[in-house]
Design an enzyme around this catalytic site. Structure first.
Site, PDB file in Angstrom:
ATOM      1  N   GLY A   1     -11.925 -12.746   2.481  1.00  0.00           N
ATOM      2  CA  GLY A   1     -10.934 -11.494   2.290  1.00  0.00           C
ATOM      3  C   GLY A   1      -9.732 -11.876   2.894  1.00  0.00           C
ATOM      4  CB  THR A   2      -6.175  -9.719   2.792  1.00  0.00           C
ATOM      5  OG1 THR A   2      -6.654 -10.166   1.667  1.00  0.00           O
ATOM      6  CG2 THR A   2      -4.785 -10.176   2.891  1.00  0.00           C
TER       7      THR A   2
ATOM      8  CB  SER B   1     -19.841 -12.353  -1.332  1.00  0.00           C
ATOM      9  OG  SER B   1     -19.106 -13.494  -1.763  1.00  0.00           O
TER      10      SER B   1
ATOM     11  CB  SER C   1     -18.631 -17.703   0.290  1.00  0.00           C
ATOM     12  OG  SER C   1     -17.577 -17.297  -0.888  1.00  0.00           O
TER      13      SER C   1
ATOM     14  CG  ASP D   1     -12.993  -5.307   0.022  1.00  0.00           C
ATOM     15  OD1 ASP D   1     -12.339  -5.711   0.706  1.00  0.00           O
ATOM     16  OD2 ASP D   1     -13.875  -6.342  -1.628  1.00  0.00           O
TER      17      ASP D   1
ATOM     18  CB  CYS E   1      -2.638  -0.018   7.800  1.00  0.00           C
ATOM     19  SG  CYS E   1      -2.576   0.133   5.447  1.00  0.00           S
TER      20      CYS E   1
ATOM     21  CG  HIS F   1       1.938  -0.084   5.485  1.00  0.00           C
ATOM     22  ND1 HIS F   1       2.455  -0.921   3.978  1.00  0.00           N
ATOM     23  CD2 HIS F   1       1.073   0.108   5.649  1.00  0.00           C
ATOM     24  CE1 HIS F   1       1.204  -1.318   3.628  1.00  0.00           C
ATOM     25  NE2 HIS F   1       0.610   0.051   4.577  1.00  0.00           N
TER      26      HIS F   1
END
Length: 349
Positions: free
Chosen positions: A16-17, A40, A43, A88, A156, A255
């Site tokens: 993921g990111t 997961s 993968s 996640d 964040c 941000h």
């Protein structure tokens, strides 16, 4: 600070990111060595370079490109001293609990355990002292643990906010009111994230759960431990009211936050006094010379049109917070603009 020669670490949610940014930051770390990657079942069992949709500006590090991805089970990570979890929220909760029960130290980016009464919510530039609750967290498990624990980072947008707030409170005493409006980058939504037809030529004036996170997390981070060191006081003796409005804007990373504050102390500090306090603020991470700590925790810009995401998000490798437009507020006391690299400092802290 004396650094060990090598510490084996694992990354969960590696495809993921946030997991990818963990890998980028860890690949050049002076003593952390990536030993295992988890993702997961889709993968697991395949080389990392084959299964990841790499979205970073640098190539996949050679050391991990051919590493076989493991299922997110503690057995595959038992040689790791530290686990960085980019899972996640949907999956993080139970997996991280299983890793803790297996005596592994888990540092989580997910929201699942942030409100747990014995789990520290850490912004390294602000409240590493909250880590002292870990022995109590271990003692409550059945059986009691000797090494395993869970630590979470903050949302964040909260991370960017609390750094200048901590500096101002350190110098001038408690704040009693904070009003913040955010312009949050699309990377904060992960990949694939916000649909292009929703974000291009647009601002989305709502991010589910984000405002509530900022309003609650700020008091946990800027508060202390209870007198018995078995919980967090959540600013019970000096309540801090936070009103947040969170929006999504068509910026890839960084941000931006417009902040107004009111101090309990009367009269409040002047703009000049506040600027000096922000510039002189030194975190414990800097004092310990941690390798990822910024040279300056808060950089105060002189230019009237800074900070800007595209120009300032990667300053100090995104490890510090940028502040600009510090001025008097005709409604509260002071107002200013904050920019935080929402991935480097916000998510992959």
């Amino acid at each position: 600070m004396a650094f060990p020669q090598e510490v084996k670490v694992g990354v969960l949610g590696a495809t993921g990111t946030v997991g990818q940014r963990f890998i980028v930051l860890l690949s050049n770390h002076p003593f952390f060595r990536i030993h295992a990657l988890g993702a997961s079942s889709r993968s697991a069992g395949q080389p990392y370079g084959k299964v990841t949709k790499w979205k970073q500006i640098v190539p996949v590090p050679k050391d991990v490109r051919d590493m076989i991805v493991q299922p997110c089970k503690s057995e595959a990570f038992k040689e790791c001293a530290i686990i960085f979890s980019g899972l996640d929220d949907e999956f993080a909760g139970d997996i991280e609990l299983e890793f803790r029960a297996a005596e592994l130290a888990v540092f989580s980016n997910a929201k699942n355990h942030r409100r747990d009464p014995v789990t520290p919510l850490i912004v390294p530039l602000v409240n590493p002292s909250h880590l002292s609750i870990i022995p109590h967290q271990r003692s409550l498990q059945s059986p009691a643990l000797s090494k395993g624990f869970i630590v979470t980072n903050a949302n964040c947008s909260t991370t960017g906010l609390v750094v200048p707030l901590a500096a101002l409170e350190q110098a001038f005493g408690p704040l009693e009111l904070v009003i913040v409006s955010t312009l949050q980058a699309i990377s904060g939504a992960g990949y694939p994230g916000v649909p292009s037809l929703d974000i291009m030529d647009n601002i989305v004036p709502y991010i589910g759960g984000e405002e509530e996170k900022m309003e609650w997390e700020t008091s946990k981070i800027l508060g202390g431990l209870t007198d018995d060191s078995k919980g967090f006081d959540l600013r019970e003796k000096s309540p801090l009211r936070v009103s947040a409005t969170c929006t999504r804007v068509p910026v890839v990373e960084g941000h931006t936050e417009s902040v107004s504050v009111r101090f309990a102390r009367r009269p409040p500090p002047s703009v000049g006094q506040a600027r000096e306090a922000l510039e002189k603020y030194i975190s414990e991470a800097q004092q310990l010379q941690c390798p990822s700590a910024p040279e300056q925790a808060i950089y105060v810009h002189d230019e009237v049109d800074r900070p800007q995401p595209r120009l300032d998000r990667d300053f100090q490798k995104g490890a510090g917070v940028n502040v600009g437009r510090l001025r008097e507020c005709k409604v509260l006391d002071l107002k200013f603009v904050v920019l935080v690299n929402n991935v480097n400092l916000g998510a992959a802290t």
